[in-house]
Design an enzyme around this catalytic site. Sequence first.
Site, mmCIF file in Angstrom:
data_model
loop_
_atom_site.group_PDB
_atom_site.id
_atom_site.type_symbol
_atom_site.label_atom_id
_atom_site.label_comp_id
_atom_site.label_asym_id
_atom_site.label_seq_id
_atom_site.Cartn_x
_atom_site.Cartn_y
_atom_site.Cartn_z
ATOM 1 N N GLN A 109 0.713 -1.282 0.106
ATOM 2 C CA GLN A 109 -0.018 -0.097 -0.066
ATOM 3 C C GLN A 109 0.903 1.280 0.226
ATOM 4 O OE1 GLN A 109 -3.477 -0.831 0.335
ATOM 5 N NE2 GLN A 109 -3.876 1.026 -0.620
ATOM 6 N N LYS A 124 -2.632 -0.818 6.635
ATOM 7 C CA LYS A 124 -3.602 -2.139 6.319
ATOM 8 C C LYS A 124 -4.199 -2.703 7.599
ATOM 9 C CE LYS A 124 -5.545 -4.111 2.787
ATOM 10 N NZ LYS A 124 -5.935 -3.330 1.387
ATOM 11 N N ASP A 164 -12.068 -4.187 1.913
ATOM 12 C CA ASP A 164 -11.031 -5.139 1.253
ATOM 13 C C ASP A 164 -11.656 -6.425 1.220
ATOM 14 O OD1 ASP A 164 -8.098 -5.182 0.172
ATOM 15 O OD2 ASP A 164 -8.287 -7.066 1.184
ATOM 16 N N THR A 207 -11.994 0.179 -8.129
ATOM 17 C CA THR A 207 -10.940 -0.758 -8.406
ATOM 18 C C THR A 207 -10.918 -1.355 -9.782
ATOM 19 O OG1 THR A 207 -10.706 -0.987 -5.855
ATOM 20 C CG2 THR A 207 -9.485 -2.273 -7.023
ATOM 21 N N SER A 375 -10.567 6.374 -2.926
ATOM 22 C CA SER A 375 -10.912 6.715 -1.589
ATOM 23 C C SER A 375 -10.303 8.217 -1.042
ATOM 24 C CB SER A 375 -10.104 5.661 -0.838
ATOM 25 O OG SER A 375 -10.722 4.506 -0.659
HETATM 26 P P1 NDP Z 1 -14.477 -9.315 -1.892
HETATM 27 O O1 NDP Z 1 -14.711 -9.994 -0.673
HETATM 28 O O2 NDP Z 1 -15.546 -8.509 -2.597
HETATM 29 O O3 NDP Z 1 -14.422 -10.355 -3.120
HETATM 30 C C1 NDP Z 1 -13.301 -11.530 -2.958
HETATM 31 C C2 NDP Z 1 -13.313 -12.447 -4.165
HETATM 32 O O4 NDP Z 1 -12.307 -13.306 -3.942
HETATM 33 C C3 NDP Z 1 -14.507 -13.481 -3.736
HETATM 34 O O5 NDP Z 1 -14.733 -14.006 -4.919
HETATM 35 C C4 NDP Z 1 -13.525 -14.439 -3.094
HETATM 36 O O6 NDP Z 1 -14.336 -15.981 -2.947
HETATM 37 C C5 NDP Z 1 -12.323 -14.599 -3.856
HETATM 38 N N1 NDP Z 1 -11.409 -15.053 -2.727
HETATM 39 C C6 NDP Z 1 -11.112 -14.495 -1.643
HETATM 40 N N2 NDP Z 1 -10.263 -15.155 -0.777
HETATM 41 C C7 NDP Z 1 -10.050 -16.398 -1.630
HETATM 42 C C8 NDP Z 1 -8.958 -17.439 -1.489
HETATM 43 N N3 NDP Z 1 -8.119 -17.549 -0.325
HETATM 44 N N4 NDP Z 1 -8.951 -18.162 -2.535
HETATM 45 C C9 NDP Z 1 -9.694 -18.046 -3.479
HETATM 46 N N5 NDP Z 1 -10.634 -17.089 -3.801
HETATM 47 C C10 NDP Z 1 -10.653 -16.167 -2.811
HETATM 48 O O7 NDP Z 1 -13.142 -8.524 -2.085
HETATM 49 P P2 NDP Z 1 -12.484 -7.564 -3.216
HETATM 50 O O8 NDP Z 1 -13.107 -7.708 -4.476
HETATM 51 O O9 NDP Z 1 -12.656 -6.341 -2.728
HETATM 52 O O10 NDP Z 1 -11.002 -7.820 -3.285
HETATM 53 C C11 NDP Z 1 -10.387 -8.762 -4.068
HETATM 54 C C12 NDP Z 1 -8.880 -8.417 -4.469
HETATM 55 O O11 NDP Z 1 -8.461 -7.139 -4.767
HETATM 56 C C13 NDP Z 1 -8.023 -8.649 -2.956
HETATM 57 O O12 NDP Z 1 -6.596 -9.281 -3.169
HETATM 58 C C14 NDP Z 1 -8.070 -7.198 -2.568
HETATM 59 O O13 NDP Z 1 -6.849 -6.971 -1.542
HETATM 60 C C15 NDP Z 1 -7.580 -6.581 -3.739
HETATM 61 N N6 NDP Z 1 -8.146 -5.089 -3.781
HETATM 62 C C16 NDP Z 1 -9.237 -4.502 -3.474
HETATM 63 C C17 NDP Z 1 -9.708 -3.562 -3.603
HETATM 64 C C18 NDP Z 1 -10.917 -2.837 -3.082
HETATM 65 O O14 NDP Z 1 -10.999 -1.536 -3.338
HETATM 66 N N7 NDP Z 1 -11.971 -3.406 -2.639
HETATM 67 C C19 NDP Z 1 -8.653 -2.237 -3.964
HETATM 68 C C20 NDP Z 1 -7.452 -3.019 -4.362
HETATM 69 C C21 NDP Z 1 -7.201 -4.478 -4.317
HETATM 70 P P3 NDP Z 1 -15.438 -16.411 -1.771
HETATM 71 O O15 NDP Z 1 -16.530 -15.635 -1.725
HETATM 72 O O16 NDP Z 1 -15.376 -17.643 -1.934
HETATM 73 O O17 NDP Z 1 -14.396 -16.122 -0.629
HETATM 74 O O1 2IT Z 2 -5.630 -2.678 -1.436
HETATM 75 C C1 2IT Z 2 -6.335 -1.586 -1.525
HETATM 76 O O2 2IT Z 2 -6.010 -0.676 -2.085
HETATM 77 C C2 2IT Z 2 -7.644 -1.373 -0.748
HETATM 78 N N1 2IT Z 2 -8.399 -2.572 -0.335
HETATM 79 C C3 2IT Z 2 -8.224 -0.090 -0.803
HETATM 80 C C4 2IT Z 2 -7.812 0.743 0.272
HETATM 81 C C5 2IT Z 2 -8.713 2.184 0.244
HETATM 82 O O3 2IT Z 2 -8.273 2.874 1.282
HETATM 83 O O4 2IT Z 2 -9.367 2.397 -0.531
#
Ligand code: NDP
Ligand code: 2IT
Length: 443
Positions: A109, A124, A164, A207, A375
Amino acid sequence: MIVEPIYERVAAKNQGQPEFLQAVKEVFESLEPVMEKHPEYVEQRILERIAEPERVVMFRVPWLDDQGNVQINRGFRVEFNSAIGLYKGGLRFHPSVNLSIIKFLGFEQIFKNALTTLPIGGGKGGSDFDPKGKSDSEVMRFCQSFMTELQRHIGADTDVPAGDIGVGGREIGFLFGQYKRIKNVYEGVLTGKGLNWGGSLVRTEATGYGLVYFVEEMLKAQGKSFDGMTTVISGSGNVAIYATQKAQELGAKVIALSDSNGFVHDPEGIKLETVRRLKEVERKRIKEYVKEHPNATYHEGFTGIWSLKCDVALPCATQNELDENAARELVKNGCIAVGEGANMPTTYEGTKVLLDNGVAFGPGKAANAGGVATSALEMSQNSMRMSWTFEETDAKLHTIMQSIYEQSSTTAETYGYKGNLVIGANIAGFLKVANSMLDQGLV
Ligand code: NDP
Ligand code: 2IT
């Protein structure tokens, strides 16, 4: 070799933290040419300092489940680096959460936030709480207990968490409500808020949209575009859903999505309305998709998704979900671009395979920075007590993603690694933070 012995010292100090060390190793390796040019960073031990969080908070989160049983989880907030701005970064609620994972995410981050062009430092947090299968009341009681401790460490000018994995609009609402109740201040202490109570338009989509804007720049550099590209996207959460929406808008054919149990393959193209209803409203599993779309197939195990033939692959689920074998499958099937929507979804070896085979590769800290950038736009709007329109905010996000691409690709070229966005993003993000640390003395 300047960096290697420094990495060895950091590794010795952080044994048992594999994800954290993986993230550190990748960044440090990229910085060898920088260290050679800048002895002042070595003398001032900037690498050792940057790998040591400014503060780590770990705490007990006790709560009562619906049956009245006592439950105990562990809470974390890693305030990693405040050289360029207050600590900013999401909260992850997932049973796998531990100190190594939160430190890797906080470390990434720092550089991601520096690339956004906005004044935000790195942090984080999260918990090993599993929201899956919990009632709304259980999630609320957990969030209230979590915030009862976290509130003493954060604030709109100190540390601003967001979502997240496992933390979306519902959780941010419960967390915000408890913060306000305890502190008696209405301030932008969290981002990803609801639109009626201080949230920003586009934050939900940011994102995924940002990822697609970034990969669009990668494709443009090859004289190509998303139009007609067969695209595979892993995950089916916040990032995957809005990456799918934007990619489809630009003409891509998205043929697969997954969750932690398995993946769906719809050769005709994923019907996003179904996925949004299943995931955002009903909180069901992705396999339910095939009941409504019989031409699609469901496959157990989420890693098989990388064996589908595609032009573009966007890993949007979790860390280390795309390994060396998966990378070889993608190369074999003619994939031309990989953009990381998740944080560190590609293993160290997987990344090497893709880069060595000339696949355009957008690393997470650049490609998924649109979420945290928006954000920061939410924070600006909160400070002004005003809100921008969807179009205005989306245009700012788009410009930011283009700028991140530009910084990463120009920096790579300057240091003799044209086309290597991993090295470019790491160096560009690092320089801004390292120079700020030097300016501010030994703190
Ligand atoms: P969500 O919780 O909305 O979705 C996560 C997705 O990934 C679900 O489909 C989940 O499946 C799957 N998943 C989670 N853990 C695992 C695992 N251990 N193995 C396989 N599949 C998995 O999260 P986000 O979409 O917000 O986040 C997804 C990724 O993006 C993460 O790496 C996060 O750090 C990154 N990210 C998110 C941001 C944001 O703004 N939200 C910003 C930047 C990066 P299931 O439902 O089965 O758990
Ligand atoms: O991994 C990431 O950049 C996030 N989960 C979003 C962080 C934020 O402060 O919006």
